[in-house]
Motif scaffolding. Structure first.
Motif, PDB file in Angstrom:
ATOM      1  N   LYS A 155      24.628  75.174  13.386  1.00 19.58           N
ATOM      2  CA  LYS A 155      26.054  74.893  13.568  1.00 19.58           C
ATOM      3  C   LYS A 155      26.279  73.547  14.265  1.00 19.58           C
ATOM      4  O   LYS A 155      25.601  73.220  15.224  1.00 19.58           O
ATOM      5  CB  LYS A 155      26.677  76.015  14.387  1.00 19.58           C
ATOM      6  CG  LYS A 155      28.175  76.063  14.313  1.00 19.58           C
ATOM      7  CD  LYS A 155      28.667  77.378  14.885  1.00 19.58           C
ATOM      8  CE  LYS A 155      30.151  77.488  14.865  1.00 19.58           C
ATOM      9  NZ  LYS A 155      30.741  77.538  13.554  1.00 19.58           N
ATOM     10  N   ASP A 156      27.238  72.779  13.756  1.00 19.31           N
ATOM     11  CA  ASP A 156      27.632  71.483  14.328  1.00 19.31           C
ATOM     12  C   ASP A 156      26.483  70.475  14.381  1.00 19.31           C
ATOM     13  O   ASP A 156      26.441  69.621  15.267  1.00 19.31           O
ATOM     14  CB  ASP A 156      28.230  71.670  15.725  1.00 19.31           C
ATOM     15  CG  ASP A 156      29.471  72.539  15.704  1.00 19.31           C
ATOM     16  OD1 ASP A 156      30.252  72.436  14.736  1.00 19.31           O
ATOM     17  OD2 ASP A 156      29.661  73.314  16.650  1.00 19.31           O
TER      18      ASP A 156
ATOM     19  N   PRO B 131      24.312  81.418  11.826  1.00 20.02           N
ATOM     20  CA  PRO B 131      23.319  80.409  12.195  1.00 20.02           C
ATOM     21  C   PRO B 131      22.505  80.815  13.417  1.00 20.02           C
ATOM     22  O   PRO B 131      23.041  81.362  14.380  1.00 20.02           O
ATOM     23  CB  PRO B 131      24.159  79.171  12.504  1.00 20.02           C
ATOM     24  CG  PRO B 131      25.477  79.398  11.867  1.00 20.02           C
ATOM     25  CD  PRO B 131      25.672  80.874  11.855  1.00 20.02           C
TER      26      PRO B 131
ATOM     27  N   THR C 113      20.281  77.001  16.627  1.00 21.17           N
ATOM     28  CA  THR C 113      21.187  76.301  17.538  1.00 21.17           C
ATOM     29  C   THR C 113      20.466  75.198  18.307  1.00 21.17           C
ATOM     30  O   THR C 113      21.117  74.327  18.877  1.00 21.17           O
ATOM     31  CB  THR C 113      21.831  77.293  18.518  1.00 21.17           C
ATOM     32  OG1 THR C 113      20.790  78.018  19.179  1.00 21.17           O
ATOM     33  CG2 THR C 113      22.737  78.276  17.781  1.00 21.17           C
TER      34      THR C 113
ATOM     35  N   ALA D 133      24.467  73.617   7.211  1.00 23.13           N
ATOM     36  CA  ALA D 133      25.688  74.300   7.636  1.00 23.13           C
ATOM     37  C   ALA D 133      25.458  75.774   7.949  1.00 23.13           C
ATOM     38  O   ALA D 133      26.056  76.319   8.874  1.00 23.13           O
ATOM     39  CB  ALA D 133      26.761  74.165   6.553  1.00 23.13           C
TER      40      ALA D 133
END
Length: 196
Positions: free
Chosen positions: A162-163, A119, A122, A158
């Motif tokens: 991320k997250d 990824p 961010t 995903a």
């Protein structure tokens, strides 16, 4: 929060355009900065060019054809997509947006040993989809397995951010909903976005 709000519908008087306007107003009311990217009005070309595909594994990947949109995506903290589902899928212009803008070096990196992708988005902490379907909810969820939700959540979100906080709000059976149901759906979107 800076939100990139992407609208993918050819008609300026569509319900999707109304959803985008409602979303923009609700987000701005809550103090967010909204960058509306109307793919049709801005003349976005969804076609992946030959040189883009040939250079897919080049480092750095050449994004010159979409640099302005890449810059807008990189400047955002959140991404909200507004679109109808046609044939249980994205409109072609939105698929082209993913193909051309969610490129190597922008949305992800290729792992050096091959295989998985890493990824890169961010900066994106929130990823929502506000969508409609012509089919009833049970056809979309039970019979078709909710393909758009799976692609967005398990694939794009995903693999690229991320997250990320993912959410999808859908109005099903769009061809048969009443004006009151449309208004209730807009109110639901407004209320949900004001909580961000």
């Amino acid at each position: 929060m800076r939100i990139l709000l992407v609208l993918a519908h050819p008609l300026t008087d569509s319900f999707a355009a109304g959803v985008a306007a409602t979303a923009k107003a609700a987000l701005e009311k809550s103090g967010h900065n909204v960058d509306l990217l109307d793919l049709y009005r801005e003349g976005f070309d969804p076609r992946l060019r030959e040189e883009e595909r040939r250079g897919y594994y080049d480092t750095p990947y050449d994004t010159t054809g979409v640099d302005d949109i890449v810059a807008r995506l990189r400047a955002a903290d959140g991404l909200i997509l507004v679109f109808p589902q046609w044939w249980f899928n994205f409109p072609a212009i939105l698929k082209g947006f993913f193909d051309r803008v969610f490129a190597p070096g922008v949305a992800f990196d290729h792992e050096q040993s091959g295989g998985r992708i890493l990824p890169r988005l961010t900066n994106i902490k929130l990823f929502w989809a506000l969508t409609t379907t012509g089919s009833p909810w049970w056809v979309v969820k039970l019979y078709m397995g909710n393909p758009v939700r799976r692609l967005l959540k398990r694939g794009i979100a995903a693999f690229c951010a991320k997250d990320v906080k993912f959410r999808m709000i859908s109005l099903h059976d769009m061809d048969r909903v009443t004006p009151a149901q449309r208004a209730a759906h807009l109110a639901r979107i407004e209320k949900a976005l004001e909580r961000i």
